[in-house]
Design an enzyme around this catalytic site. Sequence first.
Site, PDB file in Angstrom:
ATOM      1  CG  LEU A 234      -1.904   1.165   1.340  1.00  0.00           C
ATOM      2  CD1 LEU A 234      -2.878   1.168   0.178  1.00  0.00           C
ATOM      3  CD2 LEU A 234      -2.643   1.084   2.674  1.00  0.00           C
ATOM      4  CG  ASP A 235      -0.647   4.717  -0.056  1.00  0.00           C
ATOM      5  OD1 ASP A 235      -1.187   4.775  -1.177  1.00  0.00           O
ATOM      6  OD2 ASP A 235      -1.264   4.927   1.005  1.00  0.00           O
ATOM      7  CD  GLU A 236       5.617   0.371   1.728  1.00  0.00           C
ATOM      8  OE1 GLU A 236       6.405  -0.479   1.273  1.00  0.00           O
ATOM      9  OE2 GLU A 236       5.294   0.440   2.922  1.00  0.00           O
TER      10      GLU A 236
END
Length: 290
Positions: A234-236
């Site tokens: 997530l979000d990486e």
Amino acid sequence: MSLHTPALLDQACLIVHGPDKPGIVAAVANLVLRNGGNIVSLDQYSDDPEGGAFFQRVVFTRADLAGAFPDIEADLEQTLSPFGLSWTLTDQSVPKRMAILASTSDHCLLDLLWRHRRGELPVTVPMVISNHTTTAEEVRSFGVPFFHVHSQGADKSAAERQIVDLLKGNVDFVVLARYMQILSPSFLENVGVPVINIHHSFLPAFIGAGPYRKAKERGVKLIGATSHYVTADLDEGPIIEQDVVRVTHADSAEDLQRRGADVERAVLSRAVTWHAEDKVIRHGNHTIVF
């Protein structure tokens, strides 16, 4: 594609990446020449000339490009394979098909549709999918099909299957224009195309609801936005573009949110444009943007 966007007839984009070795640039230039092409743009980067990774973007013109494509691709395979290079060749006259997923926030969604209508984005927009109906009429006013797929609760598998059914084979990439749902690794695998996200750059400092209120309480001096490719983490995912604006103690939480929305629109539109123009090369968990 919008009528305002000029057609890039007989123009190809070649992306090359792999281990850096002597002779790659000459090999690519000679390949374009012997296939009747003329290079109009060339960018390249090596992260280490001594055994590092090499990246190149070449734009060239060639009369009757569509007819010559099979021969050029065969030549590329024969020429670049000995170097251990990967490559993609695209016809720039064929716009990529971009689907948009959105929720209730409409600033990024409507900005993309507006830019597309003005001919600023070299894409087509076959559909917008949302887990709410609040933007349906505005989306349809742009002549874009709108689909509502309800998604709520812990188990979103049924909604994800419905979205995949809508997208599969109909799009080349997906943009999350403030789509406030977490996509599962299974969804990303099944959809089979790149997914681009946009969010404020307060992560991981201000997680969850009300990030601009939290930022105001901490007295932040910079606010910004990040656009990246979506991965199972997530979000990486690999970052495509970021930007910031300065704020002061006099700005309210509402001011921060308004200015943050402006940055989000600008950052997302640049990321979408660069992806659509084949200017972004993914390498591990980062990108090279030409």
